[in-house]
Design a protein around this motif. Structure first.
Motif, PDB file in Angstrom:
ATOM      1  N   LYS A  75     -13.707-110.421 -17.063  1.00  0.00           N
ATOM      2  CA  LYS A  75     -12.839-110.144 -15.232  1.00  0.00           C
ATOM      3  C   LYS A  75     -13.730-108.666 -14.379  1.00  0.00           C
ATOM      4  N   HIS A  76     -15.403-108.213 -14.900  1.00  0.00           N
ATOM      5  CA  HIS A  76     -15.709-107.102 -14.315  1.00  0.00           C
ATOM      6  C   HIS A  76     -16.668-106.938 -14.033  1.00  0.00           C
ATOM      7  N   LYS A  77     -17.302-108.013 -14.127  1.00  0.00           N
ATOM      8  CA  LYS A  77     -19.297-107.978 -14.179  1.00  0.00           C
ATOM      9  C   LYS A  77     -19.577-107.204 -12.810  1.00  0.00           C
ATOM     10  N   ASN A  78     -18.819-107.407 -11.887  1.00  0.00           N
ATOM     11  CA  ASN A  78     -19.498-106.933 -10.955  1.00  0.00           C
ATOM     12  C   ASN A  78     -19.182-105.367 -10.550  1.00  0.00           C
ATOM     13  N   LYS A  79     -18.568-104.790 -10.798  1.00  0.00           N
ATOM     14  CA  LYS A  79     -17.427-103.829 -11.278  1.00  0.00           C
ATOM     15  C   LYS A  79     -18.660-102.359 -11.709  1.00  0.00           C
ATOM     16  N   THR A  80     -18.803-101.558 -11.022  1.00  0.00           N
ATOM     17  CA  THR A  80     -19.458-100.024 -11.331  1.00  0.00           C
ATOM     18  C   THR A  80     -19.244-100.421 -13.241  1.00  0.00           C
ATOM     19  N   ALA A  81     -20.080 -99.923 -13.888  1.00  0.00           N
ATOM     20  CA  ALA A  81     -19.926 -98.666 -15.382  1.00  0.00           C
ATOM     21  C   ALA A  81     -20.566 -97.576 -14.927  1.00  0.00           C
ATOM     22  N   ILE A  82     -20.649 -97.908 -14.588  1.00  0.00           N
ATOM     23  CA  ILE A  82     -22.048 -95.833 -13.782  1.00  0.00           C
ATOM     24  C   ILE A  82     -22.606 -95.625 -13.039  1.00  0.00           C
ATOM     25  N   HIS A  83     -22.004 -95.153 -12.580  1.00  0.00           N
ATOM     26  CA  HIS A  83     -22.081 -93.983 -11.550  1.00  0.00           C
ATOM     27  C   HIS A  83     -23.583 -92.701 -11.083  1.00  0.00           C
ATOM     28  N   PHE A  84     -24.354 -93.302 -10.975  1.00  0.00           N
ATOM     29  CA  PHE A  84     -25.496 -92.214 -11.149  1.00  0.00           C
ATOM     30  C   PHE A  84     -26.511 -91.450 -10.332  1.00  0.00           C
ATOM     31  N   VAL A  85     -25.504 -90.522 -10.551  1.00  0.00           N
ATOM     32  CA  VAL A  85     -26.717 -89.325  -8.939  1.00  0.00           C
ATOM     33  C   VAL A  85     -27.501 -88.363 -10.168  1.00  0.00           C
ATOM     34  N   PRO A  86     -28.662 -88.632  -8.812  1.00  0.00           N
ATOM     35  CA  PRO A  86     -29.440 -87.831  -9.582  1.00  0.00           C
ATOM     36  C   PRO A  86     -29.473 -86.751  -9.029  1.00  0.00           C
TER      37      PRO A  86
END
Ligand code: WTA
Length: 676
Positions: free
Chosen positions: A100-111
């Motif tokens: 259902k969610h493969k194109n959804k962001t799992a992790i937003h990484f903010v440097p």
């Protein structure tokens, strides 16, 4: 601050002295969308329905094989949950979301550097990367189910990726907070007998790219001295393809992850079907005696508990953007950045750096940019942000529906700033009380059911039944407002399984004190002793008063006083050391370090500095003493015990009480004068 009530209960430091506050109600808008609004949950999770109630949490997960027995109590207090069940944590946090969610962001990484682009790792990409790292750990390192690996990684997406890659194979990960020193890492490598160390070359903190690999060299050398030789040191690169550390790689021992990974591209690893009770990870935490304890968490029970509490207490829905601004190196990050939110297919934010870098508006810009709607942090961070930028939140267009506080008691004034300014008066707040040992929340309001009360954690969460005892094991009357030692009457699936290689300490520290019958196999005879002081107000909400042992809670993180003391004793000139908690406006508590020197030696700036350096080297900058006071002698009882209570009073400008029974009462005034 009013008079200290600790003395009534124990020698414990009591952190809160305020009155019961007025309620604040959750908004209709929040309630309308909340996951849990049904009051009947408390009936479903009542003691009468225990332990079967926790099936509801386990059902949030995908099992290869369902359990035969929900709770096995045959060897108390080593509770076993979901016996016979087979499950994989990596599968539950990654694979099962692809449909259902493969194109959804799992992790937003903010440097941390604000001009660097934010990275968005989708569930599909997470799946690919976790598989490749798993393949590397198995193929290149020969790691298998039950082996231990120490991670010493900063806040980068490679950290959850590595954890999930370990979980896929049943390899037990032990992540050490990146701010800890090489020596502290070595101690944890040795205790866990880790086969490999996984680290990163460098990371940003406070505007600087810090060399991190240098700590791996110290960790390797120190662990070897203590009899554990790491087979490999794997080094992630902060900028893939570029080595950002000044510390050279050791031929045949150190390997760059990205380079080795190129041999494992496109590889897929079937998740290992783990028995529910097999360990998932170790998390070391400070205790009363010097050595940190490796809290061992299991797979099925732990994951069920963090998924359940993430859903009902954090109110996470798959469409939410959730930001827990803790470090994954602490239990909060394990449960509520990685395993809980990802088990629910949320988008979880991983922020690399300091909340106040480059200014106190940073968190609110991140929230605006990513449209974060659930926010989770500690009172320490809230105090720091409030001091540095009280009006900053009003400048940004973000809207939180929900906010969490964790780790220490929060003062009502700070709570109100969090609510009114950060939450813009719209967000509910949950004040969650729990510990590394517990896996997940113990006390908190259920956000759409209970009104909030600043400074109070709230009642036990569903399925958690607290009880307060006095020192002698008498129950303190419920809802009486009287303080005692808070315990939990029943086991729960998230609780730790034991202390790694130290089952006796597990029993002694957490269960022996209030066990009613050591031969009993009935869980009712084995309340869990949290080692915290607390009271229950008339409305059933618990107010947590802090540790009753000698652990100092600095900025929401526990530091063992004994660890700091033994670090200062490494300096040859030091004869005795005593650490006490001093109140600090930002961090809650900070260590004040008192040392006495060997006879004939005079205090000097050089000694002071070397003591401070030793603490930072052995434990890390988080343990940096506010002051190192070189005293002519420690205040002592006649039997020679250092009176930390007296030093604590001096550090906090409080009355030291009756000191006439000391062996050396005259020293008290002398120290008081020195401090000023
Ligand atoms: C304290 C952190 C008051 C408590 C998850 C506990 C709190 C210790 C709260 C555990 C809270 C944690 N209110 N005190 N909401 N949450 N504590 O193991 O003394 O790092 O025993 O786990 O922090 O710290 P730990």
């Amino acid at each position: 601050m009013s008079q200290d009530r600790t003395t009534e209960v124990s020698e414990a430091e009591i952190a809160v002295h305020w009155q019961e506050e007025d309620y604040v109600k959750p908004s209709e808008k929040f309630i309308a969308q909340a996951n849990l609004t049904d009051q009947a949950v408390f009936e479903r999770f009542s003691l009468k329905k225990f332990p079967n109630c926790f099936k509801e949490y386990a059902d949030l997960l995908d099992w290869y094989k369902p359990w035969d027995v929900i709770l096995d109590t045959s060897n108390p207090p080593f509770w076993k949950w979901f016996i016979g069940g087979r499950i994989n944590a990596s599968y539950n946090c990654v694979d099962r979301h692809l449909a259902k969610h493969k194109n959804k962001t799992a992790i937003h990484f903010v440097p941390e550097p604000e001009h660097d682009a934010i990275q968005h790792v989708t569930y599909q990409e997470l799946y690919v990367r976790v598989n490749e790292v798993s393949a590397l750990l198995r193929g290149f390192c020969g790691l298998k189910k039950g082996d231990r690996v120490t991670l010493h990684m900063p806040m980068v997406p490679e950290l959850p990726i590595t954890m999930l890659a370990c979980a896929r194979l049943g390899v037990i990960h032990s992540q050490v907070f990146s701010g800890f020193s090489g020596k502290a890492t070595a101690d944890r490598v040795v205790d866990s007998e880790s086969r490999a160390l996984i680290t990163m070359d460098a990371y940003y903190r406070g505007g600087q790219l810090l060399d991190h690999k240098e700590k791996a060299d110290i960790a390797f050398t120190e662990a070897k001295k203590d009899g554990v030789t790491l087979e490999k040191v794997l080094v992630w690169q902060r900028y893939p393809g570029r080595y950002s550390s000044k510390t050279p790689l050791v031929e045949g021992r150190d390997f760059i992850m990205n380079e080795v990974l190129s041999g494992y591209r496109h590889r897929r690893i079937d998740p290992v079907k783990m028995p529910a009770e097999d360990p998932l990870f170790l998390m070391y935490t400070s205790g009363t005696t010097g050595k940190p304890k490796g809290c061992q968490h299991g797979t099925g029970g732990y994951l069920a508990y963090v998924a359940g509490t993430s859903k009902y207490i954090q109110d996470i829905h798959p469409e939410d953007v959730y930001w827990c601004m803790a470090d994954i190196g602490w239990i909060t990050g394990h449960s509520y950045i990685v395993y809980g939110p990802l088990a629910l297919a949320a988008s979880s934010v991983v922020y690399e750096g300091l909340p106040t870098h480059p200014d106190a508006g940073r968190p609110w810009r991140i929230a605006q940019e990513l449209d974060v709607n659930i926010f989770h942090t500690s009172p320490t961070a809230i105090r720091a942000l409030r001091r540095a930028g009280p009006d900053e939140p009003t400048k940004y267009h973000y809207h939180f529906k929900h906010m969490t506080t964790v780790g220490e008691p929060i003062e009502p004034a700070v709570w109100r700033w969090y609510h009114d300014l950060v939450g813009k008066g719209e967000a509910v707040i949950v004040d969650t009380w729990w510990q590394t040992e517990n896996g997940g929340f113990l006390c908190s309001t259920v956000p759409a059911i209970h009104p909030m009360k600043p400074g109070s954690a709230g009642p036990g969460v569903p399925g958690i039944h607290p009880i307060i005892y006095d020192e002698d094991g008498n129950e303190i009357p419920p809802r009486s407002g009287r303080a005692g030692n808070i315990c939990i009457q029943n086991p729960w699936p998230g609780t730790f399984q034991t202390i790694w290689k130290n089952p006796d300490r597990y029993v002694e520290q957490y269960y022996a004190k209030y066990c009613k019958n050591r031969k009993s196999r009935d869980w009712r005879d084995w309340p869990y002793f949290a080692n915290d002081g607390a009271l229950q107000a008339a409305d059933g909400y618990y107010r947590i008063l802090g540790r009753i042992d000698d652990v100092i809670n600095v900025a929401g993180h526990r530091l063992g006083t004994k660890e700091i003391e033994s670090a200062s004793l490494l300096i040859e000139e030091v004869a005795e050391a005593a650490v006490v908690p001093a109140r600090d406006e930002i961090k809650g508590r900070v260590p004040d370090l008192y040392v006495s020197l060997k006879p004939g030696l005079a205090p000097s700036e050089d000694i002071r500095r070397r003591v401070e350096d030793a603490v930072i080297r052995e434990i890390g900058p988080i343990a940096r003493p506010r002051r190192v006071v070189m005293v002519p002698d420690m205040p002592k009882t006649r039997s020679g015990k250092i009176m930390r209570r007296v030093l604590r009073a001096i550090s906090n400008d409080e009355d030291a009480g009756d000191v006439s029974t000391l062996a050396n009462p005259e020293v008290v005034d002398e120290i008081r004068r020195m401090k000023v």
